[in-house]
Design an enzyme around this catalytic site. Sequence first.
Site, PDB file in Angstrom:
ATOM      1  N   LYS A 128       0.837  -1.205   0.000  1.00  0.00           N
ATOM      2  CA  LYS A 128       0.000   0.000   0.000  1.00  0.00           C
ATOM      3  C   LYS A 128       0.869   1.251   0.000  1.00  0.00           C
ATOM      4  O   LYS A 128       0.596   2.204  -0.723  1.00  0.00           O
ATOM      5  CB  LYS A 128      -0.936  -0.008   1.227  1.00  0.00           C
ATOM      6  N   GLN A 132      -4.978  -1.621   9.764  1.00  0.00           N
ATOM      7  CA  GLN A 132      -4.806  -2.905   9.081  1.00  0.00           C
ATOM      8  C   GLN A 132      -5.400  -4.032   9.930  1.00  0.00           C
ATOM      9  O   GLN A 132      -5.071  -4.172  11.099  1.00  0.00           O
ATOM     10  CB  GLN A 132      -3.306  -3.150   8.816  1.00  0.00           C
ATOM     11  N   ASP A 180     -11.319   2.830   4.515  1.00  0.00           N
ATOM     12  CA  ASP A 180     -11.785   1.482   4.199  1.00  0.00           C
ATOM     13  C   ASP A 180     -13.309   1.415   4.112  1.00  0.00           C
ATOM     14  O   ASP A 180     -13.854   0.431   3.616  1.00  0.00           O
ATOM     15  CB  ASP A 180     -11.309   0.497   5.281  1.00  0.00           C
TER      16      ASP A 180
END
Length: 282
Positions: free
Chosen positions: A52, A96, A119
């Site tokens: 990422k 994460q 997200d």
Amino acid sequence: MKILDGKLLAKNLNNELSKKILSYNKEYGRRPHLLVILVGDNPASQVYVKNKEKKAAEVGIKSTVIRLSKNVSENNLLKVIDEANANISVDSILVQLPLPNHINSNKVIDRISIEKDVDGFNSKNIGLLALGRPKVIPCTPLGCYKMLESILDLEGKKVIILGRSNIVGKPLSFLLTNKNATVTLAHSKSKNLQSLCLSSDIIIAAIGKPNFVKKEWVKENAVIIDVGINVIEDKNGLRKIVGDVDYEDVIKKVSFISPVPGGVGPMTIHCLLSNTFLLTKN
Ligand code: NDP
């Protein structure tokens, strides 16, 4: 049969995005800023985060990674999120997953401000998506949608989604319903999966079971999106990554199929970057 090349699509979309970010940078004198919080030393998570960071840099997004010990308390993690929420130089925040067992993931995800929830897992964002008023759409579902949108019109299509997780199947069912597809959301307790798949124009597999979907399940000329990422050993004992669909088995029957790797994975990362830019502009 055509390969739905997520790697190529993501590359093209990332190129377009980097141009937009460049002109944003020229106008405002700053780059979008993604903050990633990584707890513990899960090897897969470390690889995802590295990837990422790399992709963010390629399109001109600044990324910062805060690494916390696997023993960090829930309270301390929440404090880090509060600080990031209040930090005006941070545009988007990603925690994460998975988190260590002693931490309540739902609580952590809901602590991320809706303005920075890149997200889209925050319950407010999922609720808005379910109501057809999305702000931030979770990256993997959005990536699947963008792949489908690149080859067909979803209106009236029969779609089966295998897997109802909060990060893939469920939000994807809302998204595709909003786009006028007729969606069946299946799971481990569903009955007659084979016949449900056989009557579907599009099969999206997100269950985490290697090579689960076989050709007997697939209608002629169906479209398949394979979200699964499974590590298996091949005949020679070598580790390889396969999806939830038996690619070789179904390939002659389908009109389009996304490969694993090189399908949904790169599109998920593209959507993380495009969501960061969306939040930056907002
Ligand atoms: P989860 O384990 O959270 O959910 C799996 C879902 O599959 C559950 O809803 C489960 O049903 C269902 N399921 C399991 N077995 C069966 C079965 N035999 N028949 C029908 N349904 C079944 O997984 P995730 O959603 O997190 O991930 C799914 C896969 O996608 C994994 O391989 C993961 O690695 C991959 N993935 C890939 C991403 C990418 O970017 N390419 C991103 C995210 C995930 P039930 O609810 O009843 O238990």
